[in-house]
Design a protein around this motif. Sequence first.
Motif, PDB file in Angstrom:
ATOM      1  N   GLU A   1       0.826  -1.210   0.000  1.00 24.18           N
ATOM      2  CA  GLU A   1       0.000   0.000   0.000  1.00 24.18           C
ATOM      3  C   GLU A   1       0.862   1.263   0.000  1.00 24.18           C
ATOM      4  O   GLU A   1       0.526   2.243  -0.671  1.00 24.18           O
ATOM      5  N   ALA A   2       1.961   1.244   0.752  1.00 24.18           N
ATOM      6  CA  ALA A   2       2.854   2.406   0.776  1.00 24.18           C
ATOM      7  C   ALA A   2       3.454   2.644  -0.605  1.00 24.18           C
ATOM      8  O   ALA A   2       3.548   3.790  -1.064  1.00 24.18           O
ATOM      9  N   LEU A   3       3.853   1.569  -1.281  1.00 28.59           N
ATOM     10  CA  LEU A   3       4.400   1.717  -2.630  1.00 28.59           C
ATOM     11  C   LEU A   3       3.331   2.173  -3.613  1.00 28.59           C
ATOM     12  O   LEU A   3       3.606   2.985  -4.503  1.00 28.59           O
ATOM     13  N   GLU A   4       2.115   1.669  -3.467  1.00 31.52           N
ATOM     14  CA  GLU A   4       1.026   2.116  -4.343  1.00 31.52           C
ATOM     15  C   GLU A   4       0.817   3.618  -4.205  1.00 31.52           C
ATOM     16  O   GLU A   4       0.631   4.323  -5.192  1.00 31.52           O
ATOM     17  N   CYS A   5       0.851   4.107  -2.967  1.00 33.30           N
ATOM     18  CA  CYS A   5       0.694   5.539  -2.719  1.00 33.30           C
ATOM     19  C   CYS A   5       1.832   6.320  -3.380  1.00 33.30           C
ATOM     20  O   CYS A   5       1.595   7.324  -4.059  1.00 33.30           O
ATOM     21  N   LEU A   6       3.061   5.854  -3.194  1.00 37.46           N
ATOM     22  CA  LEU A   6       4.223   6.515  -3.797  1.00 37.46           C
ATOM     23  C   LEU A   6       4.126   6.506  -5.322  1.00 37.46           C
ATOM     24  O   LEU A   6       4.310   7.529  -5.972  1.00 37.46           O
ATOM     25  N   LEU A   7       3.838   5.338  -5.892  1.00 36.35           N
ATOM     26  CA  LEU A   7       3.814   5.214  -7.351  1.00 36.35           C
ATOM     27  C   LEU A   7       2.678   6.016  -7.969  1.00 36.35           C
ATOM     28  O   LEU A   7       2.817   6.533  -9.082  1.00 36.35           O
ATOM     29  N   SER A   8       1.563   6.153  -7.271  1.00 38.90           N
ATOM     30  CA  SER A   8       0.440   6.908  -7.824  1.00 38.90           C
ATOM     31  C   SER A   8       0.764   8.402  -7.933  1.00 38.90           C
ATOM     32  O   SER A   8       0.124   9.119  -8.696  1.00 38.90           O
ATOM     33  N   LYS A   9       1.775   8.865  -7.185  1.00 39.02           N
ATOM     34  CA  LYS A   9       2.180  10.275  -7.234  1.00 39.02           C
ATOM     35  C   LYS A   9       3.281  10.533  -8.257  1.00 39.02           C
ATOM     36  O   LYS A   9       3.631  11.676  -8.510  1.00 39.02           O
ATOM     37  N   ARG A  10       3.869   9.480  -8.796  1.00 40.83           N
ATOM     38  CA  ARG A  10       4.971   9.628  -9.744  1.00 40.83           C
ATOM     39  C   ARG A  10       4.474   9.396 -11.162  1.00 40.83           C
ATOM     40  O   ARG A  10       3.543   8.625 -11.380  1.00 40.83           O
ATOM     41  N   GLN A  11       5.107  10.028 -12.124  1.00 39.07           N
ATOM     42  CA  GLN A  11       4.797   9.811 -13.533  1.00 39.07           C
ATOM     43  C   GLN A  11       5.891   8.920 -14.111  1.00 39.07           C
ATOM     44  O   GLN A  11       6.963   9.395 -14.459  1.00 39.07           O
ATOM     45  N   LEU A  12       5.601   7.628 -14.182  1.00 38.61           N
ATOM     46  CA  LEU A  12       6.609   6.677 -14.643  1.00 38.61           C
ATOM     47  C   LEU A  12       6.451   6.332 -16.114  1.00 38.61           C
ATOM     48  O   LEU A  12       7.186   5.506 -16.635  1.00 38.61           O
ATOM     49  N   ASN A  13       5.490   6.957 -16.772  1.00 33.06           N
ATOM     50  CA  ASN A  13       5.312   6.791 -18.221  1.00 33.06           C
ATOM     51  C   ASN A  13       5.303   5.328 -18.658  1.00 33.06           C
ATOM     52  O   ASN A  13       5.997   4.940 -19.584  1.00 33.06           O
ATOM     53  N   GLY A  14       4.533   4.507 -17.960  1.00 27.59           N
ATOM     54  CA  GLY A  14       4.382   3.107 -18.339  1.00 27.59           C
ATOM     55  C   GLY A  14       5.525   2.210 -17.918  1.00 27.59           C
ATOM     56  O   GLY A  14       5.546   1.042 -18.276  1.00 27.59           O
ATOM     57  N   ASN A  15       6.485   2.720 -17.177  1.00 30.55           N
ATOM     58  CA  ASN A  15       7.603   1.894 -16.737  1.00 30.55           C
ATOM     59  C   ASN A  15       7.206   1.154 -15.468  1.00 30.55           C
ATOM     60  O   ASN A  15       6.639   1.740 -14.550  1.00 30.55           O
ATOM     61  N   ASN A  16       7.495  -0.120 -15.414  1.00 30.63           N
ATOM     62  CA  ASN A  16       7.188  -0.957 -14.261  1.00 30.63           C
ATOM     63  C   ASN A  16       8.497  -1.299 -13.553  1.00 30.63           C
ATOM     64  O   ASN A  16       9.276  -2.109 -14.048  1.00 30.63           O
ATOM     65  N   PRO A  17       8.755  -0.679 -12.404  1.00 31.29           N
ATOM     66  CA  PRO A  17      10.053  -0.829 -11.736  1.00 31.29           C
ATOM     67  C   PRO A  17      10.282  -2.228 -11.165  1.00 31.29           C
ATOM     68  O   PRO A  17       9.345  -2.897 -10.724  1.00 31.29           O
ATOM     69  N   TYR A  18      11.566  -2.610 -11.143  1.00 34.76           N
ATOM     70  CA  TYR A  18      11.957  -3.863 -10.501  1.00 34.76           C
ATOM     71  C   TYR A  18      11.701  -3.797  -9.007  1.00 34.76           C
ATOM     72  O   TYR A  18      11.902  -2.767  -8.361  1.00 34.76           O
ATOM     73  N   ILE A  19      11.272  -4.942  -8.467  1.00 32.62           N
ATOM     74  CA  ILE A  19      11.215  -5.182  -7.033  1.00 32.62           C
ATOM     75  C   ILE A  19      12.022  -6.456  -6.786  1.00 32.62           C
ATOM     76  O   ILE A  19      12.377  -7.173  -7.725  1.00 32.62           O
ATOM     77  N   ASN A  20      12.325  -6.756  -5.539  1.00 28.94           N
ATOM     78  CA  ASN A  20      13.186  -7.898  -5.223  1.00 28.94           C
ATOM     79  C   ASN A  20      12.381  -9.193  -5.228  1.00 28.94           C
ATOM     80  O   ASN A  20      12.026  -9.742  -4.189  1.00 28.94           O
ATOM     81  N   VAL A  21      12.067  -9.655  -6.442  1.00 29.97           N
ATOM     82  CA  VAL A  21      11.376 -10.917  -6.672  1.00 29.97           C
ATOM     83  C   VAL A  21      12.130 -11.619  -7.786  1.00 29.97           C
ATOM     84  O   VAL A  21      12.299 -11.063  -8.874  1.00 29.97           O
ATOM     85  N   TYR A  22      12.584 -12.853  -7.496  1.00 26.35           N
ATOM     86  CA  TYR A  22      13.425 -13.583  -8.445  1.00 26.35           C
ATOM     87  C   TYR A  22      13.019 -15.055  -8.457  1.00 26.35           C
ATOM     88  O   TYR A  22      12.815 -15.659  -7.401  1.00 26.35           O
ATOM     89  N   LYS A  23      12.918 -15.628  -9.635  1.00 24.16           N
ATOM     90  CA  LYS A  23      12.542 -17.039  -9.779  1.00 24.16           C
ATOM     91  C   LYS A  23      13.790 -17.909  -9.762  1.00 24.16           C
ATOM     92  O   LYS A  23      14.690 -17.750 -10.586  1.00 24.16           O
ATOM     93  N   SER A  24      13.829 -18.806  -8.790  1.00 20.56           N
ATOM     94  CA  SER A  24      14.952 -19.726  -8.642  1.00 20.56           C
ATOM     95  C   SER A  24      14.396 -21.117  -8.379  1.00 20.56           C
ATOM     96  O   SER A  24      13.529 -21.292  -7.510  1.00 20.56           O
ATOM     97  N   ASN A  25      14.868 -22.092  -9.133  1.00 21.00           N
ATOM     98  CA  ASN A  25      14.400 -23.478  -8.985  1.00 21.00           C
ATOM     99  C   ASN A  25      12.878 -23.574  -9.087  1.00 21.00           C
ATOM    100  O   ASN A  25      12.236 -24.311  -8.334  1.00 21.00           O
ATOM    101  N   GLY A  26      12.292 -22.797  -9.993  1.00 23.68           N
ATOM    102  CA  GLY A  26      10.863 -22.858 -10.236  1.00 23.68           C
ATOM    103  C   GLY A  26       9.995 -22.096  -9.258  1.00 23.68           C
ATOM    104  O   GLY A  26       8.773 -22.069  -9.402  1.00 23.68           O
ATOM    105  N   GLU A  27      10.583 -21.475  -8.247  1.00 26.17           N
ATOM    106  CA  GLU A  27       9.824 -20.728  -7.237  1.00 26.17           C
ATOM    107  C   GLU A  27      10.274 -19.272  -7.212  1.00 26.17           C
ATOM    108  O   GLU A  27      11.461 -18.986  -7.342  1.00 26.17           O
ATOM    109  N   PHE A  28       9.325 -18.363  -6.990  1.00 26.59           N
ATOM    110  CA  PHE A  28       9.684 -16.966  -6.819  1.00 26.59           C
ATOM    111  C   PHE A  28      10.057 -16.724  -5.368  1.00 26.59           C
ATOM    112  O   PHE A  28       9.327 -17.083  -4.449  1.00 26.59           O
ATOM    113  N   THR A  29      11.245 -16.135  -5.183  1.00 26.81           N
ATOM    114  CA  THR A  29      11.793 -15.799  -3.872  1.00 26.81           C
ATOM    115  C   THR A  29      12.398 -14.397  -3.993  1.00 26.81           C
ATOM    116  O   THR A  29      12.214 -13.734  -5.003  1.00 26.81           O
ATOM    117  N   THR A  30      13.143 -13.981  -2.982  1.00 29.97           N
ATOM    118  CA  THR A  30      13.956 -12.782  -3.139  1.00 29.97           C
ATOM    119  C   THR A  30      15.221 -13.183  -3.887  1.00 29.97           C
ATOM    120  O   THR A  30      15.507 -14.377  -4.046  1.00 29.97           O
TER     121      THR A  30
END
Length: 196
Positions: A39-68
């Motif tokens: 929710e905090a990130l949604e609030c921050l992102l709604s105030k920024r103009q990112l022009n369709g850019n979707n920023p990276y977050i710390n989510v990575y797929k390893s051995n078939g599972e998404f982790t950090t």
Amino acid sequence: MRLSPFNVFTDLQTFDDAISACESVGTSLVVIENAHVQEALECLLSKRQLNGNNPYINVYKSNGEFTTADGEPLTFSNWADGEPKGYGNCGAIRGAGDHKWEDGPCDRKRMYICDGKVNDLTQADKDRFHVYTDKLTFDEAVAACESKGATLAVVKNPLVQDYLSNYLYENGLSPENPYINVYNQTVNLQLWMGNR
């Protein structure tokens, strides 16, 4: 309760380079650990103009599972309908709209979100920048800076990029479709905004 600030960096990086860029400023790529952080990130992102850019977050797929990226299990997820699609091993948050998560290739260059207070620029660093809003062509802006003994600034550092982006946003200097060139010099920096 978590009070950590978030920093959206607008320079485009691959997933690995985004991790390194966050580390270079004394923080890490954001882990969205619960609904409150989302929710905090949604609030921050709604105030920024990112022009369709979707920023990276710390989510990575390893051995078939998404982790950090360092293999820690996710304690929260907010995937968009139909996601993850299997298009890649790295996660991003939608910069506009529903702010849900998506997967994508790790070599795609995106904005990114760092978690925690970054090693901030000093006031002396900030004072080196001068923003002029006169409507000039690029060549006119170069000449105007040179007439003041300066050059346009080069942004080589995510801290400077974020500072300038925030400065423009907070001072209402982000036109609808800005063309911003920023070049660097050690003293008397100028920022040019206008049409080329």
